[in-house]
Write a protein that holds these residues in place. Structure first.
Motif, PDB file in Angstrom:
ATOM      1  N   ASP A   1       4.395  -0.189  11.747  1.00 44.35           N
ATOM      2  CA  ASP A   1       5.104   0.899  12.429  1.00 44.35           C
ATOM      3  C   ASP A   1       5.153   2.164  11.576  1.00 44.35           C
ATOM      4  N   ALA A   2       5.437   2.000  10.296  1.00 41.90           N
ATOM      5  CA  ALA A   2       5.499   3.163   9.401  1.00 41.90           C
ATOM      6  C   ALA A   2       4.125   3.822   9.274  1.00 41.90           C
ATOM      7  N   LEU A   3       3.078   3.015   9.226  1.00 41.24           N
ATOM      8  CA  LEU A   3       1.725   3.565   9.136  1.00 41.24           C
ATOM      9  C   LEU A   3       1.379   4.342  10.403  1.00 41.24           C
ATOM     10  N   VAL A   4       1.715   3.796  11.550  1.00 41.27           N
ATOM     11  CA  VAL A   4       1.443   4.485  12.814  1.00 41.27           C
ATOM     12  C   VAL A   4       2.167   5.830  12.844  1.00 41.27           C
ATOM     13  N   GLU A   5       3.415   5.861  12.404  1.00 43.94           N
ATOM     14  CA  GLU A   5       4.165   7.127  12.364  1.00 43.94           C
ATOM     15  C   GLU A   5       3.448   8.162  11.502  1.00 43.94           C
ATOM     16  N   LYS A   6       2.992   7.740  10.345  1.00 46.60           N
ATOM     17  CA  LYS A   6       2.295   8.661   9.438  1.00 46.60           C
ATOM     18  C   LYS A   6       0.969   9.131  10.041  1.00 46.60           C
ATOM     19  N   LEU A   7       0.245   8.218  10.671  1.00 44.11           N
ATOM     20  CA  LEU A   7      -1.023   8.599  11.296  1.00 44.11           C
ATOM     21  C   LEU A   7      -0.804   9.572  12.450  1.00 44.11           C
ATOM     22  N   VAL A   8       0.193   9.305  13.274  1.00 44.64           N
ATOM     23  CA  VAL A   8       0.488  10.195  14.404  1.00 44.64           C
ATOM     24  C   VAL A   8       0.835  11.593  13.896  1.00 44.64           C
TER      25      VAL A   8
ATOM     26  N   ILE B   1      -7.484   6.652   6.091  1.00 46.82           N
ATOM     27  CA  ILE B   1      -7.858   6.191   7.436  1.00 46.82           C
ATOM     28  C   ILE B   1      -8.272   7.384   8.288  1.00 46.82           C
ATOM     29  N   LEU B   2      -7.501   8.454   8.199  1.00 43.70           N
ATOM     30  CA  LEU B   2      -7.825   9.660   8.957  1.00 43.70           C
ATOM     31  C   LEU B   2      -9.179  10.217   8.528  1.00 43.70           C
ATOM     32  N   LEU B   3      -9.403  10.306   7.236  1.00 47.87           N
ATOM     33  CA  LEU B   3     -10.682  10.801   6.725  1.00 47.87           C
ATOM     34  C   LEU B   3     -11.825   9.882   7.158  1.00 47.87           C
ATOM     35  N   GLY B   4     -11.620   8.588   7.016  1.00 44.34           N
ATOM     36  CA  GLY B   4     -12.668   7.626   7.352  1.00 44.34           C
ATOM     37  C   GLY B   4     -12.977   7.523   8.825  1.00 44.34           C
ATOM     38  N   SER B   5     -11.999   7.825   9.655  1.00 42.84           N
ATOM     39  CA  SER B   5     -12.230   7.675  11.092  1.00 42.84           C
ATOM     40  C   SER B   5     -12.602   8.982  11.783  1.00 42.84           C
ATOM     41  N   LEU B   6     -12.133  10.098  11.279  1.00 43.92           N
ATOM     42  CA  LEU B   6     -12.366  11.356  11.985  1.00 43.92           C
ATOM     43  C   LEU B   6     -13.327  12.310  11.291  1.00 43.92           C
ATOM     44  N   ASN B   7     -13.765  11.977  10.090  1.00 47.67           N
ATOM     45  CA  ASN B   7     -14.766  12.811   9.432  1.00 47.67           C
ATOM     46  C   ASN B   7     -16.005  12.849  10.325  1.00 47.67           C
ATOM     47  N   TYR B   8     -16.583  13.996  10.525  1.00 46.44           N
ATOM     48  CA  TYR B   8     -17.702  14.185  11.459  1.00 46.44           C
ATOM     49  C   TYR B   8     -17.303  13.757  12.874  1.00 46.44           C
ATOM     50  N   ASN B   9     -16.043  13.967  13.216  1.00 44.58           N
ATOM     51  CA  ASN B   9     -15.504  13.580  14.528  1.00 44.58           C
ATOM     52  C   ASN B   9     -15.698  12.096  14.811  1.00 44.58           C
TER      53      ASN B   9
ATOM     54  N   LYS C   1      -0.059  13.000  11.075  1.00 39.32           N
ATOM     55  CA  LYS C   1      -1.262  13.629  10.523  1.00 39.32           C
ATOM     56  C   LYS C   1      -2.223  14.068  11.631  1.00 39.32           C
ATOM     57  N   ILE C   2      -2.374  13.241  12.647  1.00 37.88           N
ATOM     58  CA  ILE C   2      -3.270  13.591  13.754  1.00 37.88           C
ATOM     59  C   ILE C   2      -2.734  14.794  14.520  1.00 37.88           C
TER      60      ILE C   2
ATOM     61  N   ALA D   1       0.829  -1.211   0.000  1.00 38.79           N
ATOM     62  CA  ALA D   1       0.000   0.000   0.000  1.00 38.79           C
ATOM     63  C   ALA D   1       0.859   1.256   0.000  1.00 38.79           C
ATOM     64  N   ASP D   2       0.343   2.298  -0.626  1.00 34.43           N
ATOM     65  CA  ASP D   2       0.943   3.629  -0.529  1.00 34.43           C
ATOM     66  C   ASP D   2       0.539   4.147   0.852  1.00 34.43           C
ATOM     67  N   LEU D   3       1.481   4.204   1.769  1.00 29.08           N
ATOM     68  CA  LEU D   3       1.150   4.521   3.160  1.00 29.08           C
ATOM     69  C   LEU D   3       0.675   5.956   3.353  1.00 29.08           C
ATOM     70  N   ASP D   4       1.104   6.864   2.487  1.00 27.37           N
ATOM     71  CA  ASP D   4       0.593   8.238   2.580  1.00 27.37           C
ATOM     72  C   ASP D   4      -0.894   8.267   2.246  1.00 27.37           C
ATOM     73  N   VAL D   5      -1.267   7.551   1.210  1.00 26.57           N
ATOM     74  CA  VAL D   5      -2.681   7.473   0.824  1.00 26.57           C
ATOM     75  C   VAL D   5      -3.468   6.730   1.903  1.00 26.57           C
ATOM     76  N   ALA D   6      -2.921   5.623   2.383  1.00 26.09           N
ATOM     77  CA  ALA D   6      -3.612   4.838   3.413  1.00 26.09           C
ATOM     78  C   ALA D   6      -3.849   5.680   4.666  1.00 26.09           C
ATOM     79  N   ALA D   7      -2.824   6.390   5.115  1.00 26.59           N
ATOM     80  CA  ALA D   7      -2.962   7.216   6.323  1.00 26.59           C
ATOM     81  C   ALA D   7      -4.000   8.316   6.110  1.00 26.59           C
ATOM     82  N   ALA D   8      -3.974   8.945   4.955  1.00 20.49           N
ATOM     83  CA  ALA D   8      -4.937  10.016   4.669  1.00 20.49           C
ATOM     84  C   ALA D   8      -6.367   9.471   4.647  1.00 20.49           C
TER      85      ALA D   8
END
Length: 176
Positions: A129-136, A103-111, A138-139, A94-101
């Protein structure tokens, strides 16, 4: 056949456009909607026995509470999506930048206060681990504030009990 759509307590205005489109496409009186607390508004409707098919998205307890109010529950056709966890699976290629973006949109949209919010992320061990770093990252870049403020990503929760509930989830996750 008629449709009665019970709008959710939070985010119900989003469905008005859908109802409007359906009402324009179908004969008058075919599409109707009700508002209010689900168990208070839908119980009396179910008790009439005039409901042939129940489509429901939400919790199993709420669904069961509605079904038992129908005078002939064994004849009721039920379409339900219950207790959904909306899993994001991240594969090693997976492209982890796309995946992180996403996941963030899917989980935090409308809080995250919607039934379709991403609630569980299952990354492959090779990319976890790399995905968690990217998510952190972004968050941490999200801006908290009021909905009308420019550039705000996270706004107050819509229900007064939600912060305590979320704090409990965080405490549970840390404990485990």
């Amino acid at each position: 056949n008629i449709i009665v759509l019970k709008l959710p307590a939070v985010g119900g205005l989003a469905h008005i456009l859908t109802v409007d489109a359906l009402q324009k496409a179908l004969p008058a009186g075919v599409v109707n909607f009700v508002t209010g607390a689900g168990r208070k508004t839908m119980g009396p409707i179910m008790q009439t026995g005039l409901v042939d098919c129940l489509g429901f998205i939400g919790g199993a307890k709420a669904t069961d509470a509605l079904i038992v109010q129908h005078p002939k529950p064994h004849r009721l056709k039920i379409f339900s999506q219950l207790e959904g966890k909306n899993i994001a699976v991240v594969l090693p290629d997976a492209d982890l930048d796309v995946a992180a973006a996403q996941i963030l949109l899917g989980s935090l949209n409308y809080n995250g206060q919607r039934c379709t919010a991403c609630k569980l992320v299952m990354p492959h061990v090779d990319v976890a681990d790399a995905l968690v770093e990217k998510l952190v990252a972004k968050i941490n870049a999200l801006k908290v504030g009021l909905p009308w403020e420019s550039g705000v990503n996270i706004t107050p929760l819509p229900e007064p009990t939600k912060p305590q509930y979320l704090e409990g989830l965080i405490a549970d996750a840390i404990e485990k």
